[in-house]
Every structure is written in C-alpha cells, then in structure tokens.
Enzyme design. Structure first.
Site, PDB file in Angstrom:
ATOM      1  N   LYS A 113      32.945 -38.669  -2.403  1.00  0.00           N
ATOM      2  CA  LYS A 113      31.765 -37.838  -2.176  1.00  0.00           C
ATOM      3  C   LYS A 113      32.100 -36.360  -2.380  1.00  0.00           C
ATOM      4  O   LYS A 113      31.415 -35.646  -3.107  1.00  0.00           O
ATOM      5  CB  LYS A 113      31.231 -38.041  -0.747  1.00  0.00           C
ATOM      6  N   ASN A 114      33.150 -35.905  -1.721  1.00  0.00           N
ATOM      7  CA  ASN A 114      33.429 -34.473  -1.766  1.00  0.00           C
ATOM      8  C   ASN A 114      33.881 -34.000  -3.147  1.00  0.00           C
ATOM      9  O   ASN A 114      33.707 -32.823  -3.484  1.00  0.00           O
ATOM     10  CB  ASN A 114      34.466 -34.091  -0.700  1.00  0.00           C
ATOM     11  N   CYS A 148      25.809 -25.958  11.504  1.00  0.00           N
ATOM     12  CA  CYS A 148      25.704 -27.404  11.368  1.00  0.00           C
ATOM     13  C   CYS A 148      26.405 -28.053  12.545  1.00  0.00           C
ATOM     14  O   CYS A 148      26.968 -27.381  13.386  1.00  0.00           O
ATOM     15  CB  CYS A 148      26.300 -27.883  10.057  1.00  0.00           C
TER      16      CYS A 148
HETATM   17  C1  UD1 Z   1      34.982 -29.300   3.066  1.00  0.00           C
HETATM   18  C2  UD1 Z   1      34.506 -30.728   3.071  1.00  0.00           C
HETATM   19  C3  UD1 Z   1      34.462 -31.266   4.491  1.00  0.00           C
HETATM   20  C4  UD1 Z   1      35.814 -31.072   5.171  1.00  0.00           C
HETATM   21  C5  UD1 Z   1      36.282 -29.629   5.044  1.00  0.00           C
HETATM   22  C6  UD1 Z   1      37.706 -29.420   5.549  1.00  0.00           C
HETATM   23  C7  UD1 Z   1      32.986 -30.907   1.192  1.00  0.00           C
HETATM   24  C8  UD1 Z   1      31.575 -31.072   0.718  1.00  0.00           C
HETATM   25  N1  UD1 Z   1      33.154 -30.784   2.503  1.00  0.00           N
HETATM   26  O1  UD1 Z   1      34.025 -28.537   3.820  1.00  0.00           O
HETATM   27  O2  UD1 Z   1      34.135 -32.651   4.428  1.00  0.00           O
HETATM   28  O3  UD1 Z   1      35.698 -31.410   6.539  1.00  0.00           O
HETATM   29  O4  UD1 Z   1      36.266 -29.227   3.670  1.00  0.00           O
HETATM   30  O5  UD1 Z   1      38.592 -30.249   4.885  1.00  0.00           O
HETATM   31  O6  UD1 Z   1      33.919 -30.936   0.411  1.00  0.00           O
HETATM   32  N2  UD1 Z   1      35.523 -20.983   6.781  1.00  0.00           N
HETATM   33  C9  UD1 Z   1      35.254 -19.656   7.013  1.00  0.00           C
HETATM   34  N3  UD1 Z   1      34.574 -18.952   6.072  1.00  0.00           N
HETATM   35  C10 UD1 Z   1      34.181 -19.515   4.889  1.00  0.00           C
HETATM   36  C11 UD1 Z   1      34.463 -20.871   4.660  1.00  0.00           C
HETATM   37  C12 UD1 Z   1      35.138 -21.582   5.633  1.00  0.00           C
HETATM   38  O7  UD1 Z   1      35.601 -19.122   8.063  1.00  0.00           O
HETATM   39  O8  UD1 Z   1      33.573 -18.818   4.078  1.00  0.00           O
HETATM   40  C13 UD1 Z   1      36.243 -21.770   7.800  1.00  0.00           C
HETATM   41  C14 UD1 Z   1      35.392 -22.926   8.341  1.00  0.00           C
HETATM   42  O9  UD1 Z   1      34.527 -22.525   9.391  1.00  0.00           O
HETATM   43  C15 UD1 Z   1      36.448 -23.887   8.809  1.00  0.00           C
HETATM   44  C16 UD1 Z   1      37.575 -23.682   7.787  1.00  0.00           C
HETATM   45  O10 UD1 Z   1      37.332 -22.411   7.172  1.00  0.00           O
HETATM   46  O11 UD1 Z   1      36.920 -23.526  10.079  1.00  0.00           O
HETATM   47  C17 UD1 Z   1      37.659 -24.735   6.700  1.00  0.00           C
HETATM   48  O12 UD1 Z   1      36.387 -24.946   6.130  1.00  0.00           O
HETATM   49  P1  UD1 Z   1      36.195 -25.358   4.605  1.00  0.00           P
HETATM   50  O13 UD1 Z   1      37.509 -25.859   4.063  1.00  0.00           O
HETATM   51  O14 UD1 Z   1      35.535 -24.274   3.887  1.00  0.00           O
HETATM   52  O15 UD1 Z   1      35.195 -26.582   4.713  1.00  0.00           O
HETATM   53  P2  UD1 Z   1      34.021 -26.952   3.720  1.00  0.00           P
HETATM   54  O16 UD1 Z   1      34.369 -26.578   2.321  1.00  0.00           O
HETATM   55  O17 UD1 Z   1      32.729 -26.500   4.289  1.00  0.00           O
END
Ligand code: UD1
Length: 427
Positions: A22-23, A123
């Site tokens: 999915k991801n 979320c």
């Molecule tokens: C993706 C995955 C999700 C998985 C996550 C971590 C997809 C669609 N989703 O989510 O299933 O649980 O990786 O492996 O691929 N953060 C910030 N600022 C940002 C972006 C992130 O502070 O701009 C923080 C988030 O709050 C979190 C951490 O970084 O604490 C990691 O998040 P991130 O790796 O970005 O997760 P997603 O890409 O949303």
C-alpha cells in the site's frame, strides 16, 4: 457499516499470497504526474486508498485505466497518463479522507511549477505535521504560502532550482515528496538524513526507470540531478512487508504454520528478528517466507524506529501477539505520540497492558475472550483481528473501512489458511 466476525481458536496453516505494498503504491501513483507519457504500475493492491488516489489523479487531469491482473500478480495493473494537467489543486475533501494525497505536492510542483494542496489536518495516531515536506521544497527553491487551510507552492520561473536539505527527523512522506519534486529540477538536489524505507527505494527505482538521475538509493543521502523530462515506464510494486508481518503475527498467536508467498525477507529484517525473539521458526523459502510456531510466544522487547529499525506500522500487531505470551513484553513507540489506541480495545478481550507515556508493558495471559471491538486506525484494526483469531468465542471487529484501506481481501486470505472469519455486510 460492515463488520468482521471471527470465531477464534483455529490454527492458521497454509499459504498466504502477499499483495503489492500500500505505502509503495501511494507514492508510485503520483509519479504519473511527472510525465506526459503513460506510467503502468503492476501488482497494485485492490484497496480503498489506491482507488481514492486514482480518483485524485483523475481530478488533476490524469487518466487511469485498470486492466486485469497477470497470473503472477494478486493485484491489478493500472496505467496512469497525465498528457496535460487540467488542475494543480488537491482539494480538502479528498486530502482529509486520505492523508497520502499530500504526495501530489512534489510532483505537481515539479511538472507544473505550482501546486495547491489542502493541509491534511490531524489524524488518529498523532498530529502528523507536514512542516518537513515544505522545508525540503523550500530548500530546493520553492516559494510556499499557507492560506485558508491550503499550501500553495510555486517554483520561480516554473522550475525548482535545486539545493540541499538535511532532515532533522527522518520522515518517509517528506522524503518522498522531496524526491518527486527534485527529479525535474534545473540543478542538483541533495537530501541528507533521508528515510531509507524499502518503499523509498521502490519510488527511486521507479523514477530511475522513468529517466531520473538519483544517486545513493537505499542510503540516507540522496543526490538527485534534475533532468528536463521524464518518460513513461512499466513498474511492479514491491510486496507489502507490513501485510506480510501482520500475517506472521497471526500465525504465531494461533501457533500456526504459514508461508507468506511473495514476501521479501531482505526488506523485513527487524520484523523477522522480532518473530524469532518470540520463538517462531522463520525460514526463507523459494516462494517467500515460512513462519511457524509451537507453544506460546516468548516475551519481546521492541522499540519502533525508522528503517532499518522495527517499524511503527508493526507495533500494534506484535502487541496483540504478545498478549498471549509467556511473560512480560516491553514496547516503546518513538515515531508517533498517540499510537496505543488499540490498547483499551485489546483490554476488552482480556489483555493485560499498561501504558506509560511512550512505553507499554504487555503481560501475557493464558487466554483471550472474544468481544465487540473497534479501532481508530488501520494497524490497530489489524491487531484486533490478530487477537480475535486466538480468542475464545466470537470477536466482532467494527469500523472495517480502516482494514479495507490497507489489507487486500483480508477475510479471503485468512479463510484460506483455516480461520473462521467472515464479513457481515450492512446491506
Ligand atoms: C509513513 C507511512 C506510515 C508509517 C510512517 C512511519 C505512508 C502512506 N505512510 O507515514 O504508514 O507509519 O511513514 O514509518 O507511507 N514529521 C514531522 N514533520 C513532517 C513529517 C513528519 O514532524 O513534515 C514527523 C511525524 O509526526 C512522525 C515522524 O516525523 O513523528 C515520522 O513520520 P513520517 O515518516 O513522515 O510518516 P508518514 O510519511 O506520514
């Protein structure tokens, strides 16, 4: 609303086909926006989120056609073609339902020089800001404005210039957006402390197949030398390592023996190590991975971390598995601040779990009892399925739409290995 009803206690035995990830699918689909030629993706999972993303691409002027699957693929083949973009706006109504919609920001900016994307909002598993997505794009020359709940990004002169950005925190989504934005830049873009998840490797490999120049794939430093245009490609989506890991936990808790057909052990080191820590037999086979268990799981100590660490997306499923363990397991969630929402629901089934801040202690109990339960996110829902498979009596899992976002033909796959599970349609 649909329900999934499980009568627990059946040992899972047999082969489970693993779907496309999915991801990975959700970051490969927006790559179609980067070229006027067709991008054909094979092994796409049949999931609500993939359909939702196809709908978003259509709104931007990208046509999508779905063909039947090939015999070696469980999923579908989709060809997406953005001959011309008719819109560069991802509206609130779509983004709020599917967070991954934010991943059109980078490609739209790269192709059209501008993008307007609704902010996704909070979320169920935490605040999930997108500040790092925006900072990386700014470092490459984008101008960003926030107004009325929307991000408006533009590239002066219609094209990103290039630059260097070091992520203060590893982010999968921000790395994906930044890479997709960088491939058409006029200069070179460097990302440091980039995410190294296998889904990012899949994204980079697809972009390279489309003509992108990316160095350091699979490492924390990605160097992207922009090209003038990308072309079409045909690319096969990687196997879903989280789906495979979820079924492995189901096999362990039911003291079963399953072969995860199509799973790639090389991308699942931390999950497989955790299964072995629990006492499972884990073997690579010709077709995938075999996971077998006799007796109750031994306690595990797991702390989530960016890849190659133990995935946060596997935490809830391992916790369910540990509820019937022989001792106390310790979990630490370091990625998301609010990712123990499954705990109160598991408690309704007789689990003994204590949460303190980011840690959870799970004391194994002798047996679980089925109950009506529901979860607030995808992986939490799967943890309830896993617990239900081993619980005595009937478990009704509600809010099935979460599962439909991420597990292709869940009931069918589990029925085929002996589970007593069915979907009751609301009509
Ligand atoms: C993706 C995955 C999700 C998985 C996550 C971590 C997809 C669609 N989703 O989510 O299933 O649980 O990786 O492996 O691929 N953060 C910030 N600022 C940002 C972006 C992130 O502070 O701009 C923080 C988030 O709050 C979190 C951490 O970084 O604490 C990691 O998040 P991130 O790796 O970005 O997760 P997603 O890409 O949303």
């Amino acid at each position: 609303m649909d329900q999934i009803v499980i009568r627990g206690g059946q040992r899972l035995k047999g082969r489970i086909p693993i779907s496309g990830a999915k991801n990975a699918a959700l970051t490969l689909l927006p790559c179609a926006l980067l070229t006027d030629e067709p991008l054909t993706l094979r092994n796409l999972p049949r999931l609500a989120d993939v359909d939702g993303f196809g709908h978003l691409l259509n709104q931007l002027g990208c046509s999508t056609t779905i063909e039947g699957s090939r015999p070696e693929d469980f999923g579908r083949v989709m060809t997406a073609r953005a001959t011309t973009l008719t819109s560069t706006v991802a509206p609130y109504d779509i983004v709020r339902k599917m967070r991954a919609s934010i991943l059109v920001l980078g490609p739209l900016l790269a192709r059209a020089g501008e993008a307007t994307v609704s902010l996704p909002g909070g979320c169920a598993i935490g605040n999930r800001p997108i500040d790092l997505h925006l900072k990386a794009l700014e470092a490459f020359g984008a101008e960003i404005e926030l107004a009325s709940g929307y991000v408006k990004a533009s590239a002066p002169g219609g094209r990103l210039a290039g630059g260097r950005f070091t992520f203060p925190v590893v982010s999968v989504g921000a790395t994906e957006n930044a890479v997709m934005a960088a491939v058409l830049a006029s200069g070179t873009c460097v990302l440091e402390n980039a995410a190294r998840e296998p889904e990012i490797v899949d994204l980079c490999n697809c972009l390279v197949a489309m003509g992108a120049h990316i160095d350091g794939i699979g490492t924390e430093t990605l160097t992207i030398e922009g090209v003038d245009r990308l072309h079409g490609a045909t690319y096969r989506v990687m196997a879903d390592r989280i789906e495979a890991g979820s079924y492995a936990c189901a096999a362990v808790i039911t003291q079963g023996d399953v072969e995860l057909v199509g799973a790639n052990a090389a991308e699942m080191d931390a999950t497989l190590a955790a299964l072995r820590e629990a006492g499972a037999t884990v073997e690579e086979t010709k077709a995938g991975i075999r996971v077998a268990m006799s007796g109750r799981a031994e306690p595990v100590t797991l702390s989530t971390a960016p890849y190659p660490g133990f995935a946060t997306d596997m935490q809830a499923q391992f916790m369910a598995m540990a509820t019937l363990g022989t001792g106390a397991s310790l979990f630490t969630e370091t990625i998301f601040e609010n990712r123990y929402m499954h705990v109160p629901e598991l408690a309704r089934m007789g689990c003994d779990i204590q949460v303190k801040g980011r840690t959870a202690i799970v004391r194994g109990v002798e047996g679980l009892v089925g109950a009506p339960v529901m979860a607030t996110d995808l992986r939490a829902s799967m943890s309830l399925i896993i617990a239900g498979l081993a619980a005595e009596g009937m478990t009704e899992v509600n809010r099935v739409y979460h599962l439909d976002r991420g597990y292709e033909r869940l009931e069918e796959k589990l029925q085929a290995v002996g589970a007593d599970i069915e979907r009751i349609s609301a009509g």
